[in-house]
Design a protein around this motif. Structure first.
Motif, PDB file in Angstrom:
ATOM      1  N   LYS A   1      47.718  18.882 -44.659  1.00 17.06           N
ATOM      2  CA  LYS A   1      49.046  18.712 -44.894  1.00 17.06           C
ATOM      3  C   LYS A   1      49.807  18.779 -43.471  1.00 17.06           C
ATOM      4  CE  LYS A   1      48.813  21.425 -49.186  1.00 17.06           C
ATOM      5  NZ  LYS A   1      49.333  22.522 -49.902  1.00 17.06           N
ATOM      6  N   THR A   2      49.219  19.333 -42.561  1.00 16.53           N
ATOM      7  CA  THR A   2      49.816  19.585 -41.312  1.00 16.53           C
ATOM      8  C   THR A   2      50.122  18.235 -40.594  1.00 16.53           C
ATOM      9  OG1 THR A   2      49.334  21.654 -41.237  1.00 16.53           O
ATOM     10  CG2 THR A   2      49.923  20.566 -39.001  1.00 16.53           C
ATOM     11  N   LEU A   3      48.796  17.524 -40.662  1.00 16.55           N
ATOM     12  CA  LEU A   3      48.705  16.285 -39.881  1.00 16.55           C
ATOM     13  C   LEU A   3      49.623  15.238 -40.890  1.00 16.55           C
ATOM     14  CD1 LEU A   3      44.906  15.891 -39.299  1.00 16.55           C
ATOM     15  CD2 LEU A   3      46.690  16.527 -37.806  1.00 16.55           C
ATOM     16  N   GLY A   4      49.743  15.352 -42.192  1.00 13.69           N
ATOM     17  CA  GLY A   4      50.429  14.491 -42.981  1.00 13.69           C
ATOM     18  C   GLY A   4      51.918  14.605 -42.721  1.00 13.69           C
ATOM     19  N   LYS A   5      52.357  15.931 -42.278  1.00 16.36           N
ATOM     20  CA  LYS A   5      53.634  16.107 -42.028  1.00 16.36           C
ATOM     21  C   LYS A   5      53.985  15.657 -40.675  1.00 16.36           C
ATOM     22  CE  LYS A   5      56.854  20.080 -41.897  1.00 16.36           C
ATOM     23  NZ  LYS A   5      57.018  21.811 -41.946  1.00 16.36           N
ATOM     24  N   CYS A   6      53.217  15.646 -39.851  1.00 14.21           N
ATOM     25  CA  CYS A   6      53.412  15.207 -38.457  1.00 14.21           C
ATOM     26  C   CYS A   6      53.765  13.578 -38.424  1.00 14.21           C
ATOM     27  CB  CYS A   6      52.128  15.231 -37.478  1.00 14.21           C
ATOM     28  SG  CYS A   6      52.140  17.399 -37.112  1.00 14.21           S
ATOM     29  N   LYS A   7      52.783  12.904 -39.217  1.00 16.16           N
ATOM     30  CA  LYS A   7      52.802  11.497 -39.444  1.00 16.16           C
ATOM     31  C   LYS A   7      54.166  11.094 -40.038  1.00 16.16           C
ATOM     32  CE  LYS A   7      52.359   7.289 -41.304  1.00 16.16           C
ATOM     33  NZ  LYS A   7      53.112   6.716 -42.299  1.00 16.16           N
ATOM     34  N   LYS A   8      54.717  11.733 -41.257  1.00 18.47           N
ATOM     35  CA  LYS A   8      55.808  11.577 -41.937  1.00 18.47           C
ATOM     36  C   LYS A   8      56.974  11.755 -41.181  1.00 18.47           C
ATOM     37  CE  LYS A   8      58.046  12.609 -46.423  1.00 18.47           C
ATOM     38  NZ  LYS A   8      58.076  13.382 -47.661  1.00 18.47           N
TER      39      LYS A   8
END
Length: 221
Positions: free
Chosen positions: A10-17
């Motif tokens: 979730k954290t990596l996805g948030k960084c990407k988004k």
């Protein structure tokens, strides 16, 4: 991203988004390289790279906006020809660490050496015995608290072993200190596995600021 995605995912996805900026460092270095996450898969993620040739695969990534940092490993490199960017594929971190004051660690290999003796400086000054034994090793990296030595000859030292006098030379700057062994680790460097002796300073370094300044300059090269 699945419904039951892990905290890391979730954290990596948030960084990407949100295109949150990252700071990427070698785990044994101090210089930060700006980056961002390009894609997140189930077991790996893709970030912007900073060098075609890496001295090691281990990276420390800091996400200041989210207040976390984590370690990862670059598995391979690729290029986005359309954007003209170098990209790294990285392993998922095992955990996320809250931001804390990080220890400055300066990579100086092979531009620094250390000559050590179990004889104190006072004894060396008054000793005319040419058989006084000294041991010379390259320094891998340096912190304010100690340094790591490249054990290319396979010497064995137990934790607690002390070198009463050590002449440390980094570039043109020299410093004297006592060293105490704290442990040994292995580092990958190119195609080699290097044995690294970890030491802490057991005495004060008088010219510490000048000493650290040259270490910082070498690390940034």
């Amino acid at each position: 991203m699945g419904l039951f995605a892990s905290k890391v995912e979730k954290t990596l996805g948030k960084c990407k988004k949100k295109e949150i900026p990252l700071e990427v460092r070698y785990q044994d270095g101090n210089k930060a390289h700006p980056s961002k996450i390009i894609r997140v898969d189930k077991d790996k993620f893709l970030i912007e790279g900073f060098a075609e040739t890496l001295r090691e695969d281990g990276m420390e990534i800091t996400v200041k906006e989210l207040g976390v940092s984590f370690n990862t490993r670059v598995t391979h490199k690729t290029h986005d020809i359309r954007l003209g960017k170098l990209l790294y594929y990285c392993t998922f971190p095992t955990d996320l660490k809250p931001l804390a004051k990080r220890q400055e660690r300066f990579f100086v290999y092979p531009r620094a050496v250390c000559a050590m003796s179990e004889t104190s400086m006072e004894e060396l000054i008054g000793d005319h015995d040419e058989n006084v034994k000294t041991l010379k090793m390259y320094i891998w990296d340096i912190t304010h608290e100690g340094l790591d030595l490249v054990n290319s000859k396979g010497h064995a030292f137990e934790p607690g072993h002390k070198f009463d006098s050590a002449k440390i030379k980094v570039g043109k700057v020299e410093a004297m200190a006592s060293l105490q062994v704290t442990g040994e680790i292995t580092k990958e460097y190119g195609k080699e596995n290097l044995r690294i002796i970890q030491c802490k300073f057991a005495s004060k370094i008088d010219n510490m600021e000048e000493f650290i300044d040259i270490c910082r300059k070498i690390d940034s090269l």
